[in-house]
Motif scaffolding. Structure first.
Motif, PDB file in Angstrom:
ATOM      1  N   LYS A 505       1.103  -1.285   0.233  1.00  0.00           N
ATOM      2  CA  LYS A 505      -0.125   0.142   0.142  1.00  0.00           C
ATOM      3  C   LYS A 505       0.855   0.851   0.055  1.00  0.00           C
ATOM      4  O   LYS A 505       0.536   2.303  -0.811  1.00  0.00           O
ATOM      5  CB  LYS A 505      -1.317  -0.159   0.997  1.00  0.00           C
ATOM      6  N   LYS A 506       1.518   1.335   0.735  1.00  0.00           N
ATOM      7  CA  LYS A 506       2.677   1.906   0.733  1.00  0.00           C
ATOM      8  C   LYS A 506       3.538   2.750  -0.081  1.00  0.00           C
ATOM      9  O   LYS A 506       3.593   3.987  -1.016  1.00  0.00           O
ATOM     10  CB  LYS A 506       3.832   2.101   1.873  1.00  0.00           C
ATOM     11  N   LEU A 507       3.968   1.684  -1.455  1.00  0.00           N
ATOM     12  CA  LEU A 507       4.212   1.423  -2.159  1.00  0.00           C
ATOM     13  C   LEU A 507       3.910   2.132  -3.587  1.00  0.00           C
ATOM     14  O   LEU A 507       4.237   2.800  -4.411  1.00  0.00           O
ATOM     15  CB  LEU A 507       5.373   0.173  -2.423  1.00  0.00           C
ATOM     16  N   ALA A 508       2.638   2.215  -3.988  1.00  0.00           N
ATOM     17  CA  ALA A 508       1.667   2.240  -4.160  1.00  0.00           C
ATOM     18  C   ALA A 508       1.365   3.650  -3.915  1.00  0.00           C
ATOM     19  O   ALA A 508       1.134   4.452  -5.331  1.00  0.00           O
ATOM     20  CB  ALA A 508      -0.206   1.079  -4.415  1.00  0.00           C
ATOM     21  N   MET A 509       1.413   4.046  -3.057  1.00  0.00           N
ATOM     22  CA  MET A 509       0.243   6.209  -3.328  1.00  0.00           C
ATOM     23  C   MET A 509       2.415   6.449  -2.915  1.00  0.00           C
ATOM     24  O   MET A 509       1.935   7.763  -3.646  1.00  0.00           O
ATOM     25  CB  MET A 509       0.690   5.503  -1.196  1.00  0.00           C
ATOM     26  N   LEU A 510       3.198   5.825  -3.007  1.00  0.00           N
ATOM     27  CA  LEU A 510       4.747   6.568  -3.111  1.00  0.00           C
ATOM     28  C   LEU A 510       4.667   6.505  -4.722  1.00  0.00           C
ATOM     29  O   LEU A 510       5.075   7.743  -5.608  1.00  0.00           O
ATOM     30  CB  LEU A 510       5.706   5.748  -2.579  1.00  0.00           C
ATOM     31  N   ASN A 511       4.135   5.306  -5.416  1.00  0.00           N
ATOM     32  CA  ASN A 511       4.448   5.564  -6.650  1.00  0.00           C
ATOM     33  C   ASN A 511       3.784   6.391  -7.421  1.00  0.00           C
ATOM     34  O   ASN A 511       3.703   7.140  -8.224  1.00  0.00           O
ATOM     35  CB  ASN A 511       4.332   4.266  -7.632  1.00  0.00           C
ATOM     36  N   ALA A 512       2.294   7.122  -6.755  1.00  0.00           N
ATOM     37  CA  ALA A 512       1.134   7.803  -7.094  1.00  0.00           C
ATOM     38  C   ALA A 512       1.549   9.446  -7.035  1.00  0.00           C
ATOM     39  O   ALA A 512       1.901   9.598  -8.237  1.00  0.00           O
ATOM     40  CB  ALA A 512      -0.314   7.842  -6.766  1.00  0.00           C
ATOM     41  N   GLN A 513       2.582   9.336  -5.424  1.00  0.00           N
ATOM     42  CA  GLN A 513       3.027  10.820  -5.509  1.00  0.00           C
ATOM     43  C   GLN A 513       4.103  11.868  -5.984  1.00  0.00           C
ATOM     44  O   GLN A 513       4.596  12.656  -6.561  1.00  0.00           O
ATOM     45  CB  GLN A 513       3.184  10.731  -4.120  1.00  0.00           C
ATOM     46  N   LYS A 514       5.239  10.482  -6.570  1.00  0.00           N
ATOM     47  CA  LYS A 514       6.224  11.105  -7.539  1.00  0.00           C
ATOM     48  C   LYS A 514       5.354  10.757  -8.979  1.00  0.00           C
ATOM     49  O   LYS A 514       6.142  11.926  -9.862  1.00  0.00           O
ATOM     50  CB  LYS A 514       7.511   9.448  -7.230  1.00  0.00           C
ATOM     51  N   ALA A 515       4.513  10.294  -9.429  1.00  0.00           N
ATOM     52  CA  ALA A 515       4.541  10.770 -10.573  1.00  0.00           C
ATOM     53  C   ALA A 515       3.742  11.826 -10.917  1.00  0.00           C
ATOM     54  O   ALA A 515       3.871  12.624 -12.033  1.00  0.00           O
ATOM     55  CB  ALA A 515       3.483   9.308 -11.226  1.00  0.00           C
ATOM     56  N   GLY A 516       2.770  12.379  -9.659  1.00  0.00           N
ATOM     57  CA  GLY A 516       2.273  13.535  -9.914  1.00  0.00           C
ATOM     58  C   GLY A 516       1.036  13.583 -10.339  1.00  0.00           C
ATOM     59  O   GLY A 516       0.261  12.643 -11.568  1.00  0.00           O
ATOM     60  N   GLN A 517       0.558  14.651 -11.154  1.00  0.00           N
ATOM     61  CA  GLN A 517      -1.088  14.667 -11.667  1.00  0.00           C
ATOM     62  C   GLN A 517      -0.522  14.244 -13.097  1.00  0.00           C
ATOM     63  O   GLN A 517       0.667  14.629 -13.700  1.00  0.00           O
ATOM     64  CB  GLN A 517      -1.567  15.707 -11.613  1.00  0.00           C
ATOM     65  N   GLY A 518      -1.838  13.087 -13.419  1.00  0.00           N
ATOM     66  CA  GLY A 518      -1.028  13.428 -15.402  1.00  0.00           C
ATOM     67  C   GLY A 518      -0.688  12.351 -15.929  1.00  0.00           C
ATOM     68  O   GLY A 518      -0.108  12.018 -17.112  1.00  0.00           O
ATOM     69  N   LYS A 519       0.282  11.670 -14.514  1.00  0.00           N
ATOM     70  CA  LYS A 519       0.693  10.807 -15.696  1.00  0.00           C
ATOM     71  C   LYS A 519       0.432   9.481 -14.080  1.00  0.00           C
ATOM     72  O   LYS A 519       0.391   9.131 -13.237  1.00  0.00           O
ATOM     73  CB  LYS A 519       2.559  11.111 -14.813  1.00  0.00           C
ATOM     74  N   SER A 520       0.685   8.360 -14.477  1.00  0.00           N
ATOM     75  CA  SER A 520       1.183   6.837 -13.416  1.00  0.00           C
ATOM     76  C   SER A 520       1.924   6.168 -13.841  1.00  0.00           C
ATOM     77  O   SER A 520       2.615   5.965 -15.135  1.00  0.00           O
ATOM     78  CB  SER A 520      -0.579   6.090 -14.140  1.00  0.00           C
ATOM     79  N   LYS A 521       2.109   5.778 -12.590  1.00  0.00           N
ATOM     80  CA  LYS A 521       3.418   4.931 -12.057  1.00  0.00           C
ATOM     81  C   LYS A 521       3.783   3.587 -11.729  1.00  0.00           C
ATOM     82  O   LYS A 521       2.135   3.889 -10.607  1.00  0.00           O
ATOM     83  CB  LYS A 521       4.586   5.492 -11.537  1.00  0.00           C
ATOM     84  N   GLY A 522       3.376   2.608 -11.405  1.00  0.00           N
ATOM     85  CA  GLY A 522       3.442   1.793 -11.044  1.00  0.00           C
ATOM     86  C   GLY A 522       3.649   0.110 -12.141  1.00  0.00           C
ATOM     87  O   GLY A 522       4.961  -0.127 -13.269  1.00  0.00           O
ATOM     88  N   TYR A 523       3.354  -0.982 -11.386  1.00  0.00           N
ATOM     89  CA  TYR A 523       3.594  -2.200 -12.587  1.00  0.00           C
ATOM     90  C   TYR A 523       2.789  -1.711 -13.914  1.00  0.00           C
ATOM     91  O   TYR A 523       1.808  -1.498 -13.720  1.00  0.00           O
ATOM     92  CB  TYR A 523       3.106  -3.621 -11.949  1.00  0.00           C
ATOM     93  N   ASN A 524       3.273  -2.168 -15.307  1.00  0.00           N
ATOM     94  CA  ASN A 524       2.946  -2.536 -16.461  1.00  0.00           C
ATOM     95  C   ASN A 524       3.506  -4.048 -16.506  1.00  0.00           C
ATOM     96  O   ASN A 524       3.952  -4.848 -16.136  1.00  0.00           O
ATOM     97  CB  ASN A 524       3.593  -1.777 -17.214  1.00  0.00           C
ATOM     98  N   SER A 525       2.046  -4.698 -17.897  1.00  0.00           N
ATOM     99  CA  SER A 525       2.897  -5.773 -18.123  1.00  0.00           C
ATOM    100  C   SER A 525       3.908  -5.832 -18.917  1.00  0.00           C
ATOM    101  O   SER A 525       3.464  -4.852 -19.709  1.00  0.00           O
ATOM    102  CB  SER A 525       1.166  -6.316 -18.329  1.00  0.00           C
ATOM    103  N   CYS A 526       4.316  -7.109 -19.280  1.00  0.00           N
ATOM    104  CA  CYS A 526       5.394  -6.876 -20.263  1.00  0.00           C
ATOM    105  C   CYS A 526       4.503  -6.560 -21.487  1.00  0.00           C
ATOM    106  O   CYS A 526       3.757  -7.200 -21.797  1.00  0.00           O
ATOM    107  CB  CYS A 526       5.915  -8.603 -19.985  1.00  0.00           C
ATOM    108  N   PRO A 527       4.851  -5.812 -22.432  1.00  0.00           N
ATOM    109  CA  PRO A 527       4.312  -5.859 -24.177  1.00  0.00           C
ATOM    110  C   PRO A 527       4.466  -6.910 -24.698  1.00  0.00           C
ATOM    111  O   PRO A 527       4.932  -8.113 -24.768  1.00  0.00           O
ATOM    112  CB  PRO A 527       5.590  -5.369 -24.395  1.00  0.00           C
ATOM    113  N   ALA A 528       3.267  -7.585 -25.649  1.00  0.00           N
ATOM    114  CA  ALA A 528       2.970  -8.391 -26.311  1.00  0.00           C
ATOM    115  C   ALA A 528       4.198  -8.505 -27.551  1.00  0.00           C
ATOM    116  O   ALA A 528       4.009  -7.236 -28.096  1.00  0.00           O
ATOM    117  CB  ALA A 528       1.586  -8.599 -26.748  1.00  0.00           C
ATOM    118  N   ALA A 529       4.367  -9.686 -27.846  1.00  0.00           N
ATOM    119  CA  ALA A 529       5.008  -9.566 -29.424  1.00  0.00           C
ATOM    120  C   ALA A 529       4.750  -9.399 -30.405  1.00  0.00           C
ATOM    121  O   ALA A 529       3.411 -10.055 -30.439  1.00  0.00           O
ATOM    122  CB  ALA A 529       6.405 -10.988 -29.170  1.00  0.00           C
ATOM    123  N   PRO A 530       5.273  -8.685 -31.481  1.00  0.00           N
ATOM    124  CA  PRO A 530       4.237  -8.947 -32.333  1.00  0.00           C
ATOM    125  C   PRO A 530       5.014 -10.421 -33.307  1.00  0.00           C
ATOM    126  O   PRO A 530       5.237 -10.734 -33.667  1.00  0.00           O
ATOM    127  CB  PRO A 530       5.550  -7.548 -33.436  1.00  0.00           C
TER     128      PRO A 530
END
Length: 579
Positions: A505-530
């Protein structure tokens, strides 16, 4: 020096990165790495023996090659749908979970060509699994003729019994073979990658290795013991008599170890993807693969194996149960093991979904202007429903608000008069302390107000009452259902022991606060291979495979208990996330 002979220049340069700490035998080959149990003794099978006995199970993609060989030989190959595939594309094959599809071509790893009762078309390979017993359909198709015969048809009954034994044998052998190969993959990761990475402290920090590999070493240790006990239950002479159910039940609590790994996996993909942008890391990991004499699969493919494995157990047990008669001594244990492993996978799936959800919720809170009090994550981990309601006071005043119903609390926000995509915090309500009451259209006798499409939230401990009106009857029905869903979800989470760790929970809030408004940060899934270009299917009348790969569920096993919220689909309209 002899070990370098026969390798091309690129492979030799990769191997040079790992020259420190590599043990080379006197004949020039790498030292054998047999599987060793906790007591130091070697396992009673080798990787080479597995290659000879069942090569199609040895590698991701090996099954695909086997399918094409079978099809080329004129064999009929069937797959079973894991879940619904709904499509409006004429070149795609639609089907429902449980449908049987004949595979006609599997030259592309993502899209296969197949036929069902309706038509022939492309379908996503990730939505199906091959049947272990391909002969089952032909047997069922002729069963109707057998039913016309008298019960005293002894030879027919005998053949039917033999077929059932063979089908159960096939499933048992699949479970055993895939388990042995899985151990080999885990060993390769631990000995081929992690061990080498730890020797190169200048390239990897402890935190990086923990992110990339998670607790896979603990999984390796657990799975070795599990396979050891599974081998004891395996009847080599008569495999259909094997009793594997008790082994799954004995270790069912231990499988919870996969939850941490699956939750960590998206972060591992992201970290690995960042490292792979540098050529020295690409060469290093390739050198690890060559020195361990591993199959030609990238590291991210190996790291996905545990995620796939925990989802496959219930599928295998379900198929084993199908070919286990109620008179079989292992029937009750197999049935219980199936339910147990399904629950394990469901719990892991739910925890991962929750973890992804809290990152979005943290970003949402940061975007709200004038937030007061505790963080939303202190009590909640998922959004249930959202929408606009009119809040009435006893004096007849109305307030137009946007409400967000989370588990345990209802948050009220007000839209900015000029910028309608900006929200101001206006308060919250404790859903644990209120009861939802439906209100009929007309004059409310308690408040003496004329209301329409209304409902109340009544405090269980005080006289406080909150009256809300929706615009339409359908909107009111959705809110009433959402309130019921919220209570049910809270109860289910309590029963399942579903709780997000405080550090997450703390990590999620920290990531969100660092990213600031207009941006999102956190876990992203691996991009699908073309998809590979220039694909020429066997059926030339079809131009190409579909241009986009469908979103693949990481946990393809059990359908989620709750439908996904529509909130995130329209979220950008309700909060200032725009750049």
């Amino acid at each position: 020096m002899d070990f370098m002979l026969g390798l091309n220049s690129q492979q030799s340069s990769c191997l040079g990165l790992l020259s420190a700490g590599i043990t080379v035998s006197s004949d020039g080959g790498t030292e054998s790495s047999a599987l060793v149990d906790d007591n130091g003794s070697e396992e009673d099978f080798s990787y080479e023996e597995l290659c000879q006995t069942n090569p199609r199970y040895l590698q991701p993609g090996g099954e695909q090659l086997a399918i094409n060989e079978l099809i080329s030989d004129g064999s009929v190959v069937f797959a079973e749908a894991l879940w619904d595939h709904v499509t409006m594309d004429d070149q795609e094959l639609g089907f429902k979970a449980g449908d049987v599809i004949q595979v006609l071509e599997a030259s592309n790893k993502d899209w296969w060509w197949g036929r069902n009762e309706d038509k022939e078309a492309w379908f996503p390979a990730s939505f199906v699994r091959l049947r272990v017993n391909q002969e089952e359909l032909s047997e069922n198709s002729s069963s109707s003729h057998g039913e016309e015969r008298e019960d005293g048809a002894g030879p027919s009954c005998h053949r039917h019994s033999e077929n059932k034994h063979q089908m159960r044998t096939n499933v048992i052998q699949e479970i055993m073979n895939t388990e042995r190969v899985y151990i080999k993959h885990l060993q390769d990761i631990c000995e081929g990658y992690i061990r080498q990475c730890r020797k190169h402290t200048g390239m990897f920090t402890v935190a990086q290795l923990a992110t990339i590999f998670g607790n896979i070493e603990d999984i390796y240790k657990f799975q070795r013991q599990f396979l050891k006990d599974l081998e004891k239950k395996y009847n080599k002479e008569e495999p259909h008599l094997s009793e594997l159910g008790s082994c799954f039940l004995q270790h069912q609590e231990g499988f919870a170890i996969y939850s941490e790994y699956c939750n960590n996996h998206p972060g591992a993909c992201l970290e690995l993807s960042n490292l792979m942008k540098q050529s020295k890391y690409r060469h290093f990991f390739e050198a690890c693969r060559l020195l361990q004499q591993m199959i030609d699969i990238a590291l991210d493919g190996f790291l996905l194996t545990p995620v796939q494995k925990i989802c496959k157990y219930p599928l295998q047990l379900a198929e084993l149960l199908k070919y286990t008669t109620q008179e079989h001594s292992d029937y009750n244990n197999i049935k219980a093991a199936y339910e147990a492993m399904k629950n394990v996978a469901c719990l892991i799936n739910e925890r991962k979904r929750k973890l992804e959800s809290i990152n979005k919720i943290a970003q949402w809170q940061v975007s709200i202007i004038g937030w007061e009090g505790l963080n939303i994550l202190d009590r909640s981990s998922e959004l249930i429903h959202s929408g606009e309601l009119t809040r009435l006071t006893k004096q007849g005043k109305s307030q137009q608000r946007t409400f967000f119903l989370f588990d345990h609390q209802l948050v009220s926000c007000k839209k900015d008069l000029l910028r309608r995509d900006m929200l101001y915090y206006k308060g919250r309500m404790d859903m644990d302390q209120v009861e939802t009451v439906d209100v009929e259209d007309g004059r409310d006798k308690d408040w003496n107000l004329h209301v329409r499409n209304a409902f109340k939230l009544v405090s269980r401990t005080t006289d406080e009452v909150h009256l809300f009106c929706a615009r339409k009857q359908e909107d009111k029905a959705r809110w009433l259902q959402a309130c019921a869903d919220e209570r049910r979800q809270v109860q289910e989470d309590r029963e399942m022991g579903m709780e997000i760790p405080e550090n997450q929970k703390k990590l999620a809030m920290l990531n969100a606060q660092k990213a600031g408004q207009g941006k999102s940060k956190g876990y992203n899934s691996c991009p699908a291979a073309p998809l590979p270009q220039g694909l020429h299917p066997l059926h030339q009348r079809h131009v190409t495979v579909p241009t986009s790969i469908p979103q693949q569920q990481v946990f393809a096993l059990a359908e989620p208990k709750r439908k996904p919220s529509l909130f995130w689909h329209t979220f950008h309209k309700l909060a200032p996330f725009r750049k």
